[in-house]
Design an enzyme around this catalytic site. Structure first.
Site, PDB file in Angstrom:
ATOM      1  CG  ASP A  19      -9.287   0.636   0.044  1.00 13.23           C
ATOM      2  OD1 ASP A  19      -9.719   0.759  -1.111  1.00 13.23           O
ATOM      3  OD2 ASP A  19      -8.377  -0.159   0.357  1.00 13.23           O
ATOM      4  CE  LYS A  22      -9.281   7.753  -2.989  1.00 12.00           C
ATOM      5  NZ  LYS A  22      -8.897   6.697  -2.035  1.00 12.00           N
ATOM      6  CG  HIS A  47     -13.177   5.668  -6.261  1.00 15.63           C
ATOM      7  ND1 HIS A  47     -12.755   6.745  -6.987  1.00 15.63           N
ATOM      8  CD2 HIS A  47     -12.139   5.334  -5.475  1.00 15.63           C
ATOM      9  CE1 HIS A  47     -11.521   7.047  -6.651  1.00 15.63           C
ATOM     10  NE2 HIS A  47     -11.125   6.201  -5.737  1.00 15.63           N
TER      11      HIS A  47
END
Ligand code: IMP
Length: 431
Positions: A19, A22, A47
């Site tokens: 977390d 990215k 993501h």
């Protein structure tokens, strides 16, 4: 010797407990990339990318999917849930992004089957208060099955005996679920429910290692996207409170089929503070109760799991842990995310080392009971108490924000080349 085009390739790794943000970094770098590769983990990842104000959460698909030029690869190290894949593809197609012509799934990728999710629930329930706090996506049981050399892979779908092997495997695993006191599956109903998802997967299956070898030979630019973070690595994370894959550069090599010579620049993504979701030790964890500092950062940073919605535990930036992750992976540069979340702080403590029983440690201990006892050594930096939201030029950052970034570089020994100041693509400082 590195290959000729490796200098253009990039590996993106999370250097904390996942977390780190990215998704946004990958999404931006994918713009200039021919091939985006996921190498490990599965639909446990989440993501989040924000494009044109629209938020998209990807669990299984590489974050590069939103760039129409990029070919997306789900490598052999990924554990792939057919239902999750089909649903994610359908969701993207509904918003106008049809990926099927530029997505390939490795024939060596292992399948996450309904029995693995049932086993994940069963193992977690059996652990009681010491449960890992998994995402319940069947990740651990699938990797167990892979290592036991009994699981089915995506390539098996192309074989005539797949239906028989699927039935036999689900039946055998169901015995295990029952023996462990879990809720058994209705095998025939599960097989029927899987069919439409397998039909979506089948045409995407390919020898992705061979594809990547050809792409490397043609000088294509590649981006390897890590999932989770180095502190959740099965070997170097806070075992047993970890995920079941190698989340560092090792996982990129084994999970893609490319050699270390192709990897190129290793970019470590670090959030400007620390979060962790699920169980396990967390040196310097702040008070997570309503009104506590941890709760305050969680609310300000929107720290709720993208996959499970669970509230994340929060703390100040832990550079002892980040430096460890840098050393393990030969990190070349850092992308520092969510700096703006610290905008309101008058003073910002940063952990620079751990002490155990009065001794300063130069690494992160393997034992979680030791890790639970370490005392973070903090240096307190002055805050900048000015909004940095949306800042995109280094010279526009307040001086104390620049000093915060320089401090990260000093302690880790790694240059910070990229700073996130908000969720959108444009809220980024590149140096
Ligand atoms: P699993 O990967 O579902 O087996 O979960 C193992 C541990 O990794 C749990 O603590 C999860 O919360 C954590 N985890 C798995 N995937 C992610 C992620 O993408 N971000 C953050 N934590 C994760």
């Amino acid at each position: 010797m590195p290959s000729q085009n490796s200098s253009r390739n990039k590996v993106i790794l999370g250097l904390q407990w996942g977390d780190e943000g990215k998704g946004k970094v990958i999404d931006q770098l994918a713009e200039t990339t021919d091939v985006v590769v996921r190498c490990q983990g599965g639909a446990n990842a989440g993501h989040t990318v924000v494009v044109g104000g629209k938020k998209t959460v990807l669990h299984l698909l590489p974050s590069g999917v939103l760039h129409p030029k990029a070919t997306c690869i789900i490598g052999n190290g990924v554990v792939l849930e057919p239902k999750a894949l089909a649903e994610e593809l359908a969701e993207l197609a509904a918003s106008g992004c049809d990926l099927r012509s530029r997505l390939l799934v490795s024939d060596r990728a292992h399948l996450v089957l309904p029995c693995h999710k049932a086993l994940d629930r069963t193992y977690e329930a059996a652990k009681g208060t010491s449960k890992v706090g998994t995402t319940l996506r069947g990740i651990g049981p699938t990797y167990m099955d892979k290592m036991a050399r009994t699981n089915l892979r995506a390539g098996d779908l192309l074989q005539a005996d797949f239906p028989a092997r699927l039935r036999a495997h689900l039946t055998a695993q169901n015995h295990l679920v029952k023996a462990l006191g879990g809720d058994p599956l209705d095998v025939e109903a599960e097989i029927a429910a899987l069919q439409p998802h397998l039909a979506v997967l089948k045409p995407l299956v390919a020898d992705t290692a061979a594809f990547l070898h050809r792409a490397a030979a043609q000088g294509k630019t590649m981006l390897f996207e890590g999932a989770q973070g180095v502190l959740l690595d099965i070997d170097y994370g806070t075992y047993p409170y970890v995920t079941s894959s190698n989340t560092g550069v090792g996982g990129v090599i084994t999970g893609s089929g490319l050699s270390h010579k192709e990897l190129g620049e290793v970019i470590g993504v670090v959030k400007a503070y620390t979060t962790r979701v699920g169980g396990g030790p967390f040196p310097g964890e702040l008070d997570q109760n309503a009104g506590g500092k941890g709760d305050e950062i969680r609310v300000r940073g929107g720290e709720f799991g993208a996959t499970t919605g669970r509230p994340r535990r929060c703390g100040w930036l832990d550079l002892a842990a980040v430096s460890f992750a840098c050393r393990l992976n030969g990190v070349d540069s850092i992308a520092l995310t969510k700096l703006d979340i610290l905008d309101v702080e008058a003073e910002i403590p940063v952990c620079v080392a751990y002490e155990l029983d009065g001794q300063r440690l130069d690494s992160v201990p393997a034992s979680i009971s030791e890790l639970a006892r370490v005392k973070p050594v903090y240096e307190v930096l002055p805050g900048w108490t000015t909004s940095t939201v949306g800042v995109s030029r280094w010279q526009d950052l307040p001086v104390n924000a620049q000093k915060y970034v320089a401090f990260v570089e000093k302690i880790t020994g790694v240059p910070v080349k990229w700073i996130g100041t908000g969720p959108g693509r444009e809220a980024t400082v590149c140096r």
